[in-house]
Design an enzyme around this catalytic site. Structure first.
Site, PDB file in Angstrom:
ATOM      1  N   ARG A 175       0.903  -1.020  -0.092  1.00 30.59           N
ATOM      2  CA  ARG A 175       0.065   0.014   0.069  1.00 30.59           C
ATOM      3  C   ARG A 175       1.048   1.448  -0.106  1.00 30.59           C
ATOM      4  O   ARG A 175       1.949   1.171   0.496  1.00 30.59           O
ATOM      5  CB  ARG A 175      -0.850   0.049   1.031  1.00 30.59           C
ATOM      6  CG  ARG A 175      -1.962  -1.082   1.199  1.00 30.59           C
ATOM      7  CD  ARG A 175      -3.068  -0.856   0.130  1.00 30.59           C
ATOM      8  NE  ARG A 175      -4.369  -1.337   0.215  1.00 30.59           N
ATOM      9  CZ  ARG A 175      -4.429  -2.481  -0.461  1.00 30.59           C
ATOM     10  NH1 ARG A 175      -3.818  -2.996  -1.540  1.00 30.59           N
ATOM     11  NH2 ARG A 175      -5.720  -3.361  -0.556  1.00 30.59           N
ATOM     12  N   GLU A 204      -2.989   7.640  -3.621  1.00 31.33           N
ATOM     13  CA  GLU A 204      -4.132   6.725  -3.712  1.00 31.33           C
ATOM     14  C   GLU A 204      -5.085   6.744  -2.792  1.00 31.33           C
ATOM     15  O   GLU A 204      -6.343   6.629  -2.938  1.00 31.33           O
ATOM     16  CB  GLU A 204      -3.860   5.467  -4.075  1.00 31.33           C
ATOM     17  CG  GLU A 204      -3.086   5.049  -5.293  1.00 31.33           C
ATOM     18  CD  GLU A 204      -3.155   3.478  -5.667  1.00 31.33           C
ATOM     19  OE1 GLU A 204      -3.827   2.793  -6.089  1.00 31.33           O
ATOM     20  OE2 GLU A 204      -2.073   2.906  -4.935  1.00 31.33           O
ATOM     21  N   HIS A 244      -0.980   0.000  -9.759  1.00 33.48           N
ATOM     22  CA  HIS A 244      -1.851  -0.759  -8.759  1.00 33.48           C
ATOM     23  C   HIS A 244      -2.275  -2.151  -9.926  1.00 33.48           C
ATOM     24  O   HIS A 244      -3.454  -2.294  -9.651  1.00 33.48           O
ATOM     25  CB  HIS A 244      -2.852  -0.201  -8.326  1.00 33.48           C
ATOM     26  CG  HIS A 244      -3.250  -0.952  -6.886  1.00 33.48           C
ATOM     27  ND1 HIS A 244      -3.618  -0.210  -5.836  1.00 33.48           N
ATOM     28  CD2 HIS A 244      -3.522  -2.170  -6.629  1.00 33.48           C
ATOM     29  CE1 HIS A 244      -4.129  -1.042  -4.740  1.00 33.48           C
ATOM     30  NE2 HIS A 244      -4.142  -2.358  -5.320  1.00 33.48           N
TER      31      HIS A 244
END
Length: 277
Positions: A175, A204, A244
């Site tokens: 992440r 993000e 991603h």
């Protein structure tokens, strides 16, 4: 707020392993069951982490861009071997274990860090547990495979990134906010970090489940576009950024959907599976 709109809601089935985008306390207070997909892409994400590492170590993207630009020459494209290098795997869970197996196949020395030490696993997979400071100081490559939570927020930050081995490389397929972006930028400028490959960015923010990334625009697409236009990392010659996609294979997406369907069926039958609350 979303839960208030659905007073009869009984199940939230997230199509992801991570569930940091769900308010578990509110779900519990409303007697809502939350299920996830605990296993779907262990090998998938690990394979992509190595794809990123090999792209860095062998200058694959640089080489392709030069050839596409009309230059067919190896000049300036010298890479480095993985064999004999030390890789630090932060998070030795299901994905991390696959990374360790792959690293062994490349002839690398492996250091592992995990809050839950498993000496039997270390012996089986031929790696050595280390503290984070030891891992950072010793590893030629550091790859992150931890969930995002309060303990892993900015796990790599301005206070500790200076302790990395000078000239090391950083891979992140977990992440974005596990890395403090400003810290990475400073480390790249100073040469502490020689290069990085990032499948996720701090910008993000909160993430929806993985399959939502395939079926709808990213919830923060506009904000990310603006951030990327001014992003030092995008223009750095030794940084690779991907959108991603570490989870995104045909097989993994099928596993996500099949497990989610099973979770819904199990809940409906009165025997919920893969519950997180």
């Amino acid at each position: 707020a979303e839960m208030n709109r659905f007073p009869a809601l009984k199940l939230i089935a997230t199509r992801s392993t991570g569930f940091d985008h769900i308010d578990l306390a509110s779900a519990k207070a409303r007697d809502i069951t939350v299920t996830n997909v605990p296993f779907y892409g262990e090998n998938t994400v690990a394979e992509f982490a190595f794809a990123l590492l090999l792209a860095l170590s062998r200058r694959v993207i640089d080489a392709d861009e030069l050839v596409r630009g009309g230059t067919f020459s190896p000049s300036g494209l010298r890479g480095f071997d993985l064999a004999g290098k030390t890789i630090g795997v932060v998070g030795c869970g299901h994905i991390g274990a696959h990374v360790i197996r792959m690293a062994n196949g490349f002839g690398m020395s492996v250091l592992g860090f995990d809050v839950n030490r498993n000496d039997e696993l270390a012996k089986k997979l031929n790696f050595t547990y280390a503290t984070l400071p030891e891992l950072f100081a010793t590893s030629d490559i550091v790859t992150l495979h931890v969930p995002y939570n309060a303990h892993t927020h900015h796990l790599i930050n301005k206070e500790n990134i200076g302790t990395f081995k000078k000239g090391s490389y950083l891979i992140n397929t977990s992440r974005g906010a596990v890395i403090e972006t400003d810290a990475l930028v400073e480390a790249l400028k100073s040469g502490i970090i020689a290069g990085a490959a990032l499948d996720v960015l701090e910008e993000e923010g909160e993430l929806n489940d993985e399959t939502a990334l395939l079926t709808a625009p990213h919830p923060n697409a506009d904000a990310i576009k603006i951030a990327l236009e001014n992003h030092y990392l995008i223009n750095h010659p030794r940084v690779i950024v991907t959108p991603h996609v570490a989870f995104n294979t045909t097989e993994a997406v099928e596993r996500i959907l099949n497990t989610t369907i099973d979770n819904i069926k199990s809940f409906a039958s009165g025997s919920p599976t893969n519950t997180v609350s």
